[in-house]
Design a protein around this motif. Sequence first.
Motif, PDB file in Angstrom:
ATOM      1  N   LYS A 110       0.817  -1.317   0.007  1.00  0.00           N
ATOM      2  CA  LYS A 110       0.093  -0.016   0.040  1.00  0.00           C
ATOM      3  C   LYS A 110       0.771   1.378  -0.159  1.00  0.00           C
ATOM      4  CE  LYS A 110      -3.562   2.321   2.638  1.00  0.00           C
ATOM      5  NZ  LYS A 110      -4.655   2.298   4.113  1.00  0.00           N
ATOM      6  N   ILE A 111       2.013   1.308   0.880  1.00  0.00           N
ATOM      7  CA  ILE A 111       2.929   2.505   1.013  1.00  0.00           C
ATOM      8  C   ILE A 111       3.558   2.752  -0.507  1.00  0.00           C
ATOM      9  CG2 ILE A 111       4.988   3.025   2.001  1.00  0.00           C
ATOM     10  CD1 ILE A 111       3.931   1.695   4.533  1.00  0.00           C
ATOM     11  N   SER A 112       4.143   1.654  -0.933  1.00  0.00           N
ATOM     12  CA  SER A 112       4.797   1.772  -2.344  1.00  0.00           C
ATOM     13  C   SER A 112       3.813   2.310  -3.480  1.00  0.00           C
ATOM     14  CB  SER A 112       5.318   0.496  -2.722  1.00  0.00           C
ATOM     15  OG  SER A 112       4.333  -0.608  -2.987  1.00  0.00           O
ATOM     16  N   ASN A 113       2.627   1.780  -3.275  1.00  0.00           N
ATOM     17  CA  ASN A 113       1.719   2.149  -4.580  1.00  0.00           C
ATOM     18  C   ASN A 113       1.376   3.639  -4.369  1.00  0.00           C
ATOM     19  OD1 ASN A 113       1.554  -0.342  -5.534  1.00  0.00           O
ATOM     20  ND2 ASN A 113      -0.427  -0.974  -4.211  1.00  0.00           N
ATOM     21  N   ILE A 114       1.185   4.153  -2.955  1.00  0.00           N
ATOM     22  CA  ILE A 114       0.910   5.561  -3.006  1.00  0.00           C
ATOM     23  C   ILE A 114       2.196   6.421  -3.375  1.00  0.00           C
ATOM     24  CG2 ILE A 114       0.286   7.229  -1.025  1.00  0.00           C
ATOM     25  CD1 ILE A 114      -1.396   5.314   0.205  1.00  0.00           C
ATOM     26  N   LEU A 115       3.190   6.074  -2.937  1.00  0.00           N
ATOM     27  CA  LEU A 115       4.447   6.805  -3.115  1.00  0.00           C
ATOM     28  C   LEU A 115       4.797   6.833  -4.713  1.00  0.00           C
ATOM     29  CD1 LEU A 115       6.897   5.786  -0.452  1.00  0.00           C
ATOM     30  CD2 LEU A 115       5.491   7.981  -0.757  1.00  0.00           C
ATOM     31  N   HIS A 116       4.351   5.627  -5.311  1.00  0.00           N
ATOM     32  CA  HIS A 116       4.847   5.704  -6.717  1.00  0.00           C
ATOM     33  C   HIS A 116       3.685   6.429  -7.454  1.00  0.00           C
ATOM     34  CE1 HIS A 116       5.730   3.842 -10.583  1.00  0.00           C
ATOM     35  NE2 HIS A 116       4.423   3.395 -10.983  1.00  0.00           N
ATOM     36  N   ASP A 117       2.391   6.648  -7.183  1.00  0.00           N
ATOM     37  CA  ASP A 117       1.467   7.302  -7.910  1.00  0.00           C
ATOM     38  C   ASP A 117       1.810   8.740  -7.580  1.00  0.00           C
ATOM     39  OD1 ASP A 117       0.079   5.105  -8.578  1.00  0.00           O
ATOM     40  OD2 ASP A 117      -1.242   5.236  -7.061  1.00  0.00           O
ATOM     41  N   CYS A 118       2.092   9.135  -6.450  1.00  0.00           N
ATOM     42  CA  CYS A 118       2.418  10.633  -6.140  1.00  0.00           C
ATOM     43  C   CYS A 118       3.714  10.960  -6.937  1.00  0.00           C
ATOM     44  CB  CYS A 118       2.854  10.784  -4.585  1.00  0.00           C
ATOM     45  SG  CYS A 118       1.427  10.657  -3.453  1.00  0.00           S
ATOM     46  N   LEU A 119       4.712  10.057  -7.130  1.00  0.00           N
ATOM     47  CA  LEU A 119       6.105  10.244  -7.843  1.00  0.00           C
ATOM     48  C   LEU A 119       5.823  10.386  -9.280  1.00  0.00           C
ATOM     49  CD1 LEU A 119       9.191  10.424  -7.178  1.00  0.00           C
ATOM     50  CD2 LEU A 119       9.031   7.907  -7.802  1.00  0.00           C
TER      51      LEU A 119
END
Length: 206
Positions: A110-119
Amino acid sequence: MAFRPGNHDRAWNDPPIFSYQQGALSGDTKPEENVTSSSRKTPLNKRIAFPLSGGISKPTMTVTSPPIGLPPPCITLPISASANLPEVSNDQSSKSTLETREQLDLSLQKISNILHDCLKSYIEAEKQEDFNKRLQHLYTSWKDGKLNADIRQRLTIISESLELKDFVKAENVRVALAVDYTADCASWIMVIKNIITKMETKLSGL
Protein backbone atom coordinates in the motif's frame (compact mmCIF):
# COMPACT_ATOMS: atom_id res chain seq x y z
CA MET A 1 30.45 -8.70 136.89
CA ALA A 2 31.64 -12.04 138.37
CA PHE A 3 35.08 -13.46 138.71
CA ARG A 4 35.99 -16.85 137.34
CA PRO A 5 35.96 -19.43 140.10
CA GLY A 6 39.41 -20.70 141.10
CA ASN A 7 42.36 -18.85 142.63
CA HIS A 8 41.10 -15.79 144.49
CA ASP A 9 44.56 -14.63 145.50
CA ARG A 10 45.16 -11.81 143.09
CA ALA A 11 47.52 -8.92 143.21
CA TRP A 12 46.27 -5.39 143.11
CA ASN A 13 47.44 -4.86 139.53
CA ASP A 14 46.19 -8.14 138.04
CA PRO A 15 43.53 -7.59 135.35
CA PRO A 16 40.12 -8.93 136.17
CA ILE A 17 39.11 -12.22 134.64
CA PHE A 18 35.55 -12.11 133.43
CA SER A 19 33.13 -14.99 133.24
CA TYR A 20 30.94 -15.17 130.13
CA GLN A 21 28.32 -17.18 131.98
CA GLN A 22 27.25 -14.36 134.25
CA GLY A 23 23.66 -14.92 133.47
CA ALA A 24 23.96 -18.60 134.28
CA LEU A 25 25.59 -17.95 137.69
CA SER A 26 23.26 -15.18 138.69
CA GLY A 27 20.19 -17.17 137.65
CA ASP A 28 18.78 -14.43 135.41
CA THR A 29 18.65 -16.58 132.30
CA LYS A 30 18.93 -20.22 131.52
CA PRO A 31 21.96 -21.57 129.70
CA GLU A 32 19.72 -22.80 126.83
CA GLU A 33 18.26 -19.35 126.40
CA ASN A 34 21.72 -17.78 126.42
CA VAL A 35 22.96 -20.13 123.73
CA THR A 36 19.79 -19.63 121.70
CA SER A 37 20.05 -15.84 121.86
CA SER A 38 23.67 -15.92 120.76
CA SER A 39 22.88 -18.30 117.90
CA ARG A 40 20.16 -15.96 116.61
CA LYS A 41 22.64 -13.20 115.90
CA THR A 42 23.24 -12.72 112.21
CA PRO A 43 26.91 -12.74 111.26
CA LEU A 44 27.97 -9.54 109.55
CA ASN A 45 29.76 -11.35 106.76
CA LYS A 46 26.83 -13.58 105.88
CA ARG A 47 25.55 -13.08 102.26
CA ILE A 48 21.84 -12.54 101.89
CA ALA A 49 20.20 -14.15 98.85
CA PHE A 50 18.49 -11.86 96.31
CA PRO A 51 14.69 -12.09 96.63
CA LEU A 52 13.19 -14.33 94.00
CA SER A 53 9.87 -12.51 93.93
CA GLY A 54 8.42 -9.17 94.86
CA GLY A 55 11.18 -7.11 93.25
CA ILE A 56 11.39 -5.43 89.84
CA SER A 57 12.41 -7.99 87.29
CA LYS A 58 13.50 -7.25 83.75
CA PRO A 59 11.70 -8.99 80.91
CA THR A 60 13.71 -11.81 79.50
CA MET A 61 13.74 -12.86 75.86
CA THR A 62 13.73 -16.54 75.16
CA VAL A 63 15.49 -17.47 71.93
CA THR A 64 14.56 -20.85 70.64
CA SER A 65 16.73 -22.48 68.05
CA PRO A 66 15.44 -25.10 65.66
CA PRO A 67 16.11 -28.63 66.74
CA ILE A 68 19.37 -30.04 65.48
CA GLY A 69 19.15 -32.79 62.93
CA LEU A 70 15.67 -31.96 61.61
CA PRO A 71 15.23 -30.97 57.92
CA PRO A 72 14.21 -27.35 57.15
CA PRO A 73 10.50 -26.68 56.70
CA CYS A 74 9.12 -27.14 53.21
CA ILE A 75 8.25 -23.94 51.28
CA THR A 76 5.41 -24.22 48.83
CA LEU A 77 5.95 -21.98 45.81
CA PRO A 78 2.92 -20.47 44.08
CA ILE A 79 2.05 -22.10 40.81
CA SER A 80 2.64 -19.78 37.90
CA ALA A 81 -0.39 -18.82 35.88
CA SER A 82 1.48 -19.75 32.71
CA ALA A 83 1.62 -23.35 33.90
CA ASN A 84 -2.12 -23.69 33.32
CA LEU A 85 -2.02 -22.18 29.85
CA PRO A 86 -2.41 -24.61 26.98
CA GLU A 87 0.64 -25.21 24.88
CA VAL A 88 0.71 -23.54 21.51
CA SER A 89 1.36 -26.00 18.75
CA ASN A 90 3.92 -25.42 16.06
CA ASP A 91 1.17 -25.14 13.45
CA GLN A 92 -0.51 -22.26 15.32
CA SER A 93 2.82 -20.50 15.89
CA SER A 94 3.81 -20.74 12.24
CA LYS A 95 0.34 -19.59 11.20
CA SER A 96 0.59 -16.43 13.35
CA THR A 97 4.06 -15.73 11.90
CA LEU A 98 2.72 -16.08 8.38
CA GLU A 99 -0.17 -13.76 9.17
CA THR A 100 2.26 -11.15 10.49
CA ARG A 101 4.39 -11.46 7.36
CA GLU A 102 1.31 -11.13 5.18
CA GLN A 103 0.22 -8.00 7.04
CA LEU A 104 3.68 -6.46 6.65
CA ASP A 105 3.68 -7.23 2.93
CA LEU A 106 0.22 -5.71 2.51
CA SER A 107 1.25 -2.55 4.35
CA LEU A 108 4.40 -2.24 2.26
CA GLN A 109 2.42 -2.77 -0.95
CA LYS A 110 0.00 0.00 0.00
CA ILE A 111 2.79 2.44 0.87
CA SER A 112 4.74 1.72 -2.32
CA ASN A 113 1.65 2.18 -4.48
CA ILE A 114 0.84 5.59 -2.94
CA LEU A 115 4.44 6.82 -3.21
CA HIS A 116 4.74 5.57 -6.79
CA ASP A 117 1.53 7.35 -7.85
CA CYS A 118 2.63 10.57 -6.18
CA LEU A 119 6.05 10.29 -7.79
CA LYS A 120 4.61 9.79 -11.27
CA SER A 121 2.08 12.58 -10.90
CA TYR A 122 3.96 15.37 -9.15
CA ILE A 123 7.73 14.85 -9.65
CA GLU A 124 9.65 15.88 -12.77
CA ALA A 125 10.49 13.06 -15.15
CA GLU A 126 14.26 13.57 -14.91
CA LYS A 127 14.15 13.04 -11.12
CA GLN A 128 11.88 10.05 -11.04
CA GLU A 129 14.56 7.45 -11.81
CA ASP A 130 16.83 8.64 -9.00
CA PHE A 131 13.92 8.89 -6.58
CA ASN A 132 12.77 5.37 -7.48
CA LYS A 133 16.25 3.99 -6.69
CA ARG A 134 16.22 5.67 -3.31
CA LEU A 135 12.76 4.33 -2.52
CA GLN A 136 13.98 0.84 -3.36
CA HIS A 137 16.28 1.09 -0.32
CA LEU A 138 13.18 1.77 1.76
CA TYR A 139 11.33 -1.26 0.38
CA THR A 140 14.35 -3.56 0.79
CA SER A 141 14.94 -2.49 4.40
CA TRP A 142 11.26 -3.10 5.15
CA LYS A 143 11.36 -6.64 3.69
CA ASP A 144 14.62 -7.51 5.45
CA GLY A 145 13.20 -6.44 8.83
CA LYS A 146 15.67 -3.58 9.28
CA LEU A 147 12.91 -1.06 10.01
CA ASN A 148 11.37 -1.23 13.46
CA ALA A 149 7.64 -1.05 14.17
CA ASP A 150 7.72 2.68 14.93
CA ILE A 151 9.25 3.55 11.56
CA ARG A 152 6.80 1.32 9.72
CA GLN A 153 3.86 2.89 11.54
CA ARG A 154 5.01 6.43 10.73
CA LEU A 155 5.49 5.56 7.05
CA THR A 156 1.93 4.24 7.01
CA ILE A 157 0.66 7.51 8.50
CA ILE A 158 2.61 9.55 5.91
CA SER A 159 1.24 7.57 3.00
CA GLU A 160 -2.34 7.80 4.31
CA SER A 161 -1.93 11.56 4.85
CA LEU A 162 -0.70 11.97 1.26
CA GLU A 163 -3.69 10.03 0.03
CA LEU A 164 -5.99 12.34 2.00
CA LYS A 165 -4.05 15.44 0.91
CA ASP A 166 -3.24 16.25 4.54
CA PHE A 167 0.19 17.70 3.85
CA VAL A 168 0.66 19.36 7.24
CA LYS A 169 0.29 16.06 9.07
CA ALA A 170 2.46 14.24 6.54
CA GLU A 171 5.26 16.80 6.91
CA ASN A 172 5.12 16.78 10.72
CA VAL A 173 5.42 13.01 10.82
CA ARG A 174 8.24 13.09 8.27
CA VAL A 175 10.24 15.63 10.30
CA ALA A 176 9.84 13.59 13.48
CA LEU A 177 10.88 10.45 11.60
CA ALA A 178 14.01 12.12 10.24
CA VAL A 179 15.00 13.41 13.67
CA ASP A 180 14.36 10.20 15.61
CA TYR A 181 15.81 7.75 13.08
CA THR A 182 18.33 9.72 11.07
CA ALA A 183 20.61 6.79 10.18
CA ASP A 184 17.76 4.48 9.17
CA CYS A 185 16.04 7.05 6.97
CA ALA A 186 19.02 8.88 5.48
CA SER A 187 18.82 7.30 2.00
CA TRP A 188 15.13 7.94 1.25
CA ILE A 189 13.68 10.54 3.66
CA MET A 190 14.44 13.44 1.29
CA VAL A 191 12.45 11.74 -1.48
CA ILE A 192 9.36 11.79 0.73
CA LYS A 193 10.06 15.43 1.56
CA ASN A 194 10.15 16.34 -2.16
CA ILE A 195 6.93 14.44 -2.83
CA ILE A 196 5.09 16.28 -0.01
CA THR A 197 6.42 19.67 -1.11
CA LYS A 198 5.63 19.16 -4.82
CA MET A 199 2.14 17.84 -4.14
CA GLU A 200 1.31 20.69 -1.77
CA THR A 201 2.64 23.30 -4.22
CA LYS A 202 0.79 21.98 -7.25
CA LEU A 203 -2.48 21.27 -5.51
CA SER A 204 -2.56 24.62 -3.74
CA GLY A 205 -2.10 26.44 -7.09
CA LEU A 206 -5.18 24.86 -8.62
